[in-house]
Design a protein around this motif. Structure first.
Motif, PDB file in Angstrom:
ATOM      1  N   LYS A   1       0.830  -1.207   0.000  1.00 23.06           N
ATOM      2  CA  LYS A   1       0.000   0.000   0.000  1.00 23.06           C
ATOM      3  C   LYS A   1       0.864   1.255   0.000  1.00 23.06           C
ATOM      4  CE  LYS A   1      -3.800   2.140   2.501  1.00 23.06           C
ATOM      5  NZ  LYS A   1      -4.661   2.079   3.674  1.00 23.06           N
ATOM      6  N   LYS A   2       1.896   1.275   0.834  1.00 24.01           N
ATOM      7  CA  LYS A   2       2.771   2.440   0.925  1.00 24.01           C
ATOM      8  C   LYS A   2       3.569   2.641  -0.357  1.00 24.01           C
ATOM      9  CE  LYS A   2       6.218   4.696   3.737  1.00 24.01           C
ATOM     10  NZ  LYS A   2       6.940   4.718   5.000  1.00 24.01           N
ATOM     11  N   ASN A   3       4.089   1.557  -0.934  1.00 23.66           N
ATOM     12  CA  ASN A   3       4.853   1.662  -2.178  1.00 23.66           C
ATOM     13  C   ASN A   3       4.001   2.179  -3.327  1.00 23.66           C
ATOM     14  OD1 ASN A   3       7.748   0.731  -2.104  1.00 23.66           O
ATOM     15  ND2 ASN A   3       6.777  -0.904  -0.945  1.00 23.66           N
ATOM     16  N   ALA A   4       2.734   1.773  -3.373  1.00 24.59           N
ATOM     17  CA  ALA A   4       1.860   2.171  -4.473  1.00 24.59           C
ATOM     18  C   ALA A   4       1.327   3.587  -4.298  1.00 24.59           C
ATOM     19  CB  ALA A   4       0.703   1.187  -4.590  1.00 24.59           C
ATOM     20  N   LEU A   5       0.807   3.910  -3.121  1.00 27.88           N
ATOM     21  CA  LEU A   5       0.093   5.170  -2.933  1.00 27.88           C
ATOM     22  C   LEU A   5       0.980   6.327  -2.494  1.00 27.88           C
ATOM     23  CD1 LEU A   5      -3.087   3.773  -1.186  1.00 27.88           C
ATOM     24  CD2 LEU A   5      -2.751   4.268  -3.605  1.00 27.88           C
ATOM     25  N   GLU A   6       1.790   6.113  -1.477  1.00 25.97           N
ATOM     26  CA  GLU A   6       2.601   7.217  -0.947  1.00 25.97           C
ATOM     27  C   GLU A   6       3.869   7.444  -1.759  1.00 25.97           C
ATOM     28  OE1 GLU A   6       3.330   6.958   3.266  1.00 25.97           O
ATOM     29  OE2 GLU A   6       1.362   6.050   3.589  1.00 25.97           O
ATOM     30  N   LEU A   7       4.568   6.352  -2.094  1.00 24.91           N
ATOM     31  CA  LEU A   7       5.848   6.483  -2.782  1.00 24.91           C
ATOM     32  C   LEU A   7       5.724   6.441  -4.302  1.00 24.91           C
ATOM     33  CD1 LEU A   7       7.884   4.160  -0.398  1.00 24.91           C
ATOM     34  CD2 LEU A   7       7.708   6.645  -0.339  1.00 24.91           C
ATOM     35  N   LYS A   8       4.542   6.024  -4.817  1.00 26.94           N
ATOM     36  CA  LYS A   8       4.239   5.982  -6.261  1.00 26.94           C
ATOM     37  C   LYS A   8       5.319   5.242  -7.055  1.00 26.94           C
ATOM     38  CE  LYS A   8       1.423  10.183  -6.349  1.00 26.94           C
ATOM     39  NZ  LYS A   8       0.865   9.938  -5.084  1.00 26.94           N
ATOM     40  N   ARG A   9       5.663   4.049  -6.569  1.00 26.05           N
ATOM     41  CA  ARG A   9       6.703   3.248  -7.217  1.00 26.05           C
ATOM     42  C   ARG A   9       6.112   2.326  -8.267  1.00 26.05           C
ATOM     43  NH1 ARG A   9      10.317   1.863  -1.875  1.00 26.05           N
ATOM     44  NH2 ARG A   9      11.532   3.777  -1.938  1.00 26.05           N
ATOM     45  N   ASP A  10       6.960   1.926  -9.211  1.00 27.01           N
ATOM     46  CA  ASP A  10       6.568   1.014 -10.278  1.00 27.01           C
ATOM     47  C   ASP A  10       6.870  -0.418  -9.835  1.00 27.01           C
ATOM     48  OD1 ASP A  10       5.945  -0.220 -12.636  1.00 27.01           O
ATOM     49  OD2 ASP A  10       7.479   0.784 -13.833  1.00 27.01           O
ATOM     50  N   PRO A  11       5.857  -1.295  -9.726  1.00 26.02           N
ATOM     51  CA  PRO A  11       6.100  -2.651  -9.234  1.00 26.02           C
ATOM     52  C   PRO A  11       6.963  -3.499 -10.167  1.00 26.02           C
ATOM     53  CG  PRO A  11       3.846  -2.425  -9.983  1.00 26.02           C
ATOM     54  CD  PRO A  11       4.445  -1.054  -9.988  1.00 26.02           C
ATOM     55  N   ARG A  12       7.119  -3.088 -11.414  1.00 28.25           N
ATOM     56  CA  ARG A  12       7.927  -3.862 -12.354  1.00 28.25           C
ATOM     57  C   ARG A  12       9.416  -3.747 -12.069  1.00 28.25           C
ATOM     58  NH1 ARG A  12       5.854  -1.555 -17.865  1.00 28.25           N
ATOM     59  NH2 ARG A  12       6.113   0.321 -16.637  1.00 28.25           N
ATOM     60  N   LYS A  13       9.813  -2.801 -11.217  1.00 27.00           N
ATOM     61  CA  LYS A  13      11.231  -2.588 -10.914  1.00 27.00           C
ATOM     62  C   LYS A  13      11.716  -3.312  -9.666  1.00 27.00           C
ATOM     63  CE  LYS A  13      11.502   1.921 -13.128  1.00 27.00           C
ATOM     64  NZ  LYS A  13      11.836   3.343 -12.940  1.00 27.00           N
ATOM     65  N   PHE A  14      10.837  -4.023  -8.945  1.00 29.56           N
ATOM     66  CA  PHE A  14      11.215  -4.666  -7.694  1.00 29.56           C
ATOM     67  C   PHE A  14      11.167  -6.177  -7.825  1.00 29.56           C
ATOM     68  CE2 PHE A  14       9.697  -0.477  -6.551  1.00 29.56           C
ATOM     69  CZ  PHE A  14      10.732  -0.034  -5.757  1.00 29.56           C
ATOM     70  N   LYS A  15      12.231  -6.843  -7.427  1.00 31.50           N
ATOM     71  CA  LYS A  15      12.333  -8.298  -7.582  1.00 31.50           C
ATOM     72  C   LYS A  15      11.356  -9.058  -6.711  1.00 31.50           C
ATOM     73  CE  LYS A  15      17.082  -8.595  -9.134  1.00 31.50           C
ATOM     74  NZ  LYS A  15      18.416  -9.149  -8.907  1.00 31.50           N
ATOM     75  N   TRP A  16      10.880  -8.484  -5.601  1.00 27.14           N
ATOM     76  CA  TRP A  16       9.991  -9.200  -4.699  1.00 27.14           C
ATOM     77  C   TRP A  16       8.540  -9.203  -5.178  1.00 27.14           C
ATOM     78  CZ3 TRP A  16       6.246  -6.097  -2.541  1.00 27.14           C
ATOM     79  CH2 TRP A  16       6.506  -4.734  -2.476  1.00 27.14           C
ATOM     80  N   THR A  17       8.212  -8.459  -6.251  1.00 30.50           N
ATOM     81  CA  THR A  17       6.853  -8.481  -6.801  1.00 30.50           C
ATOM     82  C   THR A  17       6.762  -9.505  -7.923  1.00 30.50           C
ATOM     83  OG1 THR A  17       7.283  -6.804  -8.471  1.00 30.50           O
ATOM     84  CG2 THR A  17       6.589  -6.020  -6.314  1.00 30.50           C
ATOM     85  N   LYS A  18       5.553  -9.957  -8.189  1.00 31.46           N
ATOM     86  CA  LYS A  18       5.346 -10.885  -9.296  1.00 31.46           C
ATOM     87  C   LYS A  18       5.228 -10.158 -10.630  1.00 31.46           C
ATOM     88  CE  LYS A  18       3.371 -14.722  -6.790  1.00 31.46           C
ATOM     89  NZ  LYS A  18       2.255 -15.663  -6.677  1.00 31.46           N
ATOM     90  N   LYS A  19       5.163  -8.833 -10.604  1.00 35.37           N
ATOM     91  CA  LYS A  19       5.101  -8.026 -11.821  1.00 35.37           C
ATOM     92  C   LYS A  19       6.495  -7.609 -12.303  1.00 35.37           C
ATOM     93  CE  LYS A  19       0.552  -6.019 -10.926  1.00 35.37           C
ATOM     94  NZ  LYS A  19      -0.183  -4.767 -10.749  1.00 35.37           N
ATOM     95  N   TYR A  20       7.540  -8.130 -11.651  1.00 37.36           N
ATOM     96  CA  TYR A  20       8.912  -7.781 -11.981  1.00 37.36           C
ATOM     97  C   TYR A  20       9.244  -8.171 -13.417  1.00 37.36           C
ATOM     98  CZ  TYR A  20      14.029  -7.848 -11.778  1.00 37.36           C
ATOM     99  OH  TYR A  20      15.351  -7.656 -12.029  1.00 37.36           O
ATOM    100  N   VAL A  21       9.923  -7.271 -14.136  1.00 35.42           N
ATOM    101  CA  VAL A  21      10.357  -7.533 -15.505  1.00 35.42           C
ATOM    102  C   VAL A  21      11.865  -7.733 -15.468  1.00 35.42           C
ATOM    103  CG1 VAL A  21      10.471  -6.616 -17.838  1.00 35.42           C
ATOM    104  CG2 VAL A  21       8.505  -6.090 -16.398  1.00 35.42           C
TER     105      VAL A  21
END
Length: 66
Positions: free
Chosen positions: A39-59
């Motif tokens: 929630k914090k990464n998406a809303l407050e920090l406005k990060r792209d989930p494709r750039k983080f290895k711990w997400t399943k959306k990682y490219v």
């Protein structure tokens, strides 16, 4: 009757019924988050989930910029 498992809007992991956080925006969209971290990464920090290895959306190869 199904178990109502929704994917997290940031990391794409499943959010089981009765857990996680639901956010309803003013435009009518509903966002589901599995943890406060997502929630914090998406809303407050406005990060792209494709750039983080711990997400399943990682490219793995990197994101192509046009």
């Amino acid at each position: 009757m199904s178990l109502l498992v929704k994917p997290c809007n940031f990391c794409n992991r499943p959010v089981a019924k009765g857990s996680g956080t639901m956010l309803a925006k003013n435009d009518g969209t509903v966002l589901w988050f599995c943890s406060a971290k997502c929630k914090k990464n998406a809303l407050e920090l406005k990060r792209d989930p494709r750039k983080f290895k711990w997400t399943k959306k990682y490219v793995k190869g990197g994101i192509k910029k046009n």
